[in-house]
Design an enzyme around this catalytic site. Sequence first.
Site, PDB file in Angstrom:
ATOM      1  N   ARG A 133       0.865  -1.164   0.000  1.00 26.22           N
ATOM      2  CA  ARG A 133       0.000   0.000   0.000  1.00 26.22           C
ATOM      3  C   ARG A 133       0.904   1.217   0.000  1.00 26.22           C
ATOM      4  NH1 ARG A 133       2.465   1.565   3.802  1.00 26.22           N
ATOM      5  NH2 ARG A 133       1.029   3.316   3.881  1.00 26.22           N
ATOM      6  N   GLY A 134       0.276   2.372  -0.164  1.00 28.53           N
ATOM      7  CA  GLY A 134       1.095   3.570  -0.358  1.00 28.53           C
ATOM      8  C   GLY A 134       1.166   3.871  -1.849  1.00 28.53           C
ATOM      9  N   ALA A 135       0.899   5.091  -2.241  1.00 28.18           N
ATOM     10  CA  ALA A 135       0.768   5.418  -3.665  1.00 28.18           C
ATOM     11  C   ALA A 135       1.933   4.943  -4.528  1.00 28.18           C
ATOM     12  CB  ALA A 135       0.538   6.930  -3.815  1.00 28.18           C
ATOM     13  N   ARG A 148      -7.763  -0.110  -6.537  1.00 32.75           N
ATOM     14  CA  ARG A 148      -7.920   0.997  -5.586  1.00 32.75           C
ATOM     15  C   ARG A 148      -7.966   2.299  -6.398  1.00 32.75           C
ATOM     16  NH1 ARG A 148      -4.188   1.092  -0.432  1.00 32.75           N
ATOM     17  NH2 ARG A 148      -5.996   2.232   0.378  1.00 32.75           N
ATOM     18  N   ASP A 162      -1.741  10.695  -1.734  1.00 28.73           N
ATOM     19  CA  ASP A 162      -2.055   9.707  -2.760  1.00 28.73           C
ATOM     20  C   ASP A 162      -2.381  10.357  -4.081  1.00 28.73           C
ATOM     21  OD1 ASP A 162      -2.827   8.593   0.056  1.00 28.73           O
ATOM     22  OD2 ASP A 162      -2.432   6.853  -1.218  1.00 28.73           O
ATOM     23  N   ASN A 194      -5.190  12.534   0.908  1.00 25.79           N
ATOM     24  CA  ASN A 194      -4.363  11.654   1.720  1.00 25.79           C
ATOM     25  C   ASN A 194      -5.245  10.866   2.669  1.00 25.79           C
ATOM     26  OD1 ASN A 194      -1.591  10.810   2.317  1.00 25.79           O
ATOM     27  ND2 ASN A 194      -1.888  11.769   4.314  1.00 25.79           N
ATOM     28  N   LYS A 195      -4.614  10.007   3.467  1.00 30.26           N
ATOM     29  CA  LYS A 195      -5.357   9.147   4.385  1.00 30.26           C
ATOM     30  C   LYS A 195      -6.363   9.932   5.209  1.00 30.26           C
ATOM     31  CE  LYS A 195      -5.120   5.701   4.535  1.00 30.26           C
ATOM     32  NZ  LYS A 195      -5.993   4.893   3.645  1.00 30.26           N
TER      33      LYS A 195
HETATM   34  C1  LIG Z   1       3.651   7.846   0.034  1.00 30.89           C
HETATM   35  S1  LIG Z   1       2.009   7.456  -0.268  1.00 30.89           S
HETATM   36  C2  LIG Z   1       1.474   7.098   1.346  1.00 30.89           C
HETATM   37  C3  LIG Z   1       0.006   7.289   1.525  1.00 30.89           C
HETATM   38  O1  LIG Z   1      -0.724   6.086   1.201  1.00 30.89           O
HETATM   39  C4  LIG Z   1      -1.472   5.727   2.343  1.00 30.89           C
HETATM   40  O2  LIG Z   1      -2.696   5.151   2.046  1.00 30.89           O
HETATM   41  P1  LIG Z   1      -2.849   3.526   2.104  1.00 30.89           P
HETATM   42  O3  LIG Z   1      -2.081   3.047   3.289  1.00 30.89           O
HETATM   43  O4  LIG Z   1      -4.357   3.336   2.218  1.00 30.89           O
HETATM   44  O5  LIG Z   1      -2.303   3.035   0.783  1.00 30.89           O
HETATM   45  C5  LIG Z   1      -1.666   7.030   3.072  1.00 30.89           C
HETATM   46  O6  LIG Z   1      -2.635   7.851   2.450  1.00 30.89           O
HETATM   47  C6  LIG Z   1      -0.295   7.601   2.945  1.00 30.89           C
HETATM   48  O7  LIG Z   1      -0.149   8.957   3.228  1.00 30.89           O
END
Ligand SMILES: CSC[C@H]1O[C@H](OP(=O)(O)O)[C@H](O)[C@@H]1O
Length: 359
Positions: A51-53, A88, A241, A251-252
């Site tokens: 996960r993470g963009a 996603r 994201d 973002n989250k």
């Molecule tokens: C460097 S992108 C990180 C970003 O992604 C996370 O979302 P997720 O864990 O649902 O993929 C979160 O928004 C982070 O800030």
Amino acid sequence: MKVNGRHYRTIWTEDDAVVILDQTLFPHRFETRRLTTAEDAAEAIRVMRVRGAPLIGATAAYGLALALRADPSDMGLLAAREMLAATRPTAINLVWALDRVIARISPLPLARRASAAWDEAGRICDEDVAINATIGDHGLGLIRAVAARKRGAPVNILTHCNAGWLATVDWGTATAPIYKAHDAGIPVHVWVDETRPRNQGAFLTAWELGQHGVPHTVIVDNAGGHLMQRGQVDMVIVGTDRTTAQGDVCNKIGTYLKALAAADNGVPFYVALPTPTIDHSVRDGLAEIPIEERSPDEVRRIAGRAGDDVIEIELTPPGTPAANPAFDVTPARLVSALITERGIMAPTAEAIAALRMAP
Ligand SMILES: CSC[C@H]1O[C@H](OP(=O)(O)O)[C@H](O)[C@@H]1O
């Protein structure tokens, strides 16, 4: 980054497989998982093993390469893109990576497509590592400037979710400046938002910072404003994201509330991002960015460790209705600056448009 003395990225290849760290097991188990089909890659993104963009983008790129091994035809390519893009909806890096690979391999003969896609996915990963290290270098200057007036006391940085090396191929975005400052001997301390419901802060950021020896404290999501009111936060650094052409930051979930508290208390609110996370095709984040709605079960349950097992327990009465929007949008007016690999800039349409020029 290093884990028990060995250097890791979050994704790499071994023989004909793609290997990832399965983040659904963190921090209780450090396990890898081999992806050998596009479906494996899609599942890993959908259930958040990765996960993470930036890491979602890298995984999708390799997923396309795996798909082309099975079916290099245009039809096969289209079907694979559709499947991976549907995993996603919010992180722009997913479709950015897919379309970059497609642009690279489409003109090629069918027999060469899979290997070319594999190589392009590798370039995306290598570039991400270099980009994030540069984000770290630029962000280091901001931390150093605060340290200069703290007379040896730590610079207190609040971060939300995990925009660490586990959200990218390496270094992270929001954490890159933190790692660079720590490695440069600048005293830092990180307030780590637990980040309900998937607890990326408590499970992932806490693990990362602990592995690197960075002092940190996990806090509940609702404590950040209280700490800012009491002068215990020198800056906020988060990831994103998808950031729009006018500087709105998706973002989250919960990021917007931190930005409001930061604005109310005069705390600088920085967003660290690689420029592929900018979606130049949208301006109004609130109106145009699709916000992923994840399963209500993620709200009703929580993962944890019982002995040697990673388990899930129920938090709410059975059948309790729950809502789970996974992201929110922080308007550009609440963002102090964007920290990119191209430098630190104001979240304005002019500054962002200039990024489209060659570096
Ligand atoms: C460097 S992108 C990180 C970003 O992604 C996370 O979302 P997720 O864990 O649902 O993929 C979160 O928004 C982070 O800030």
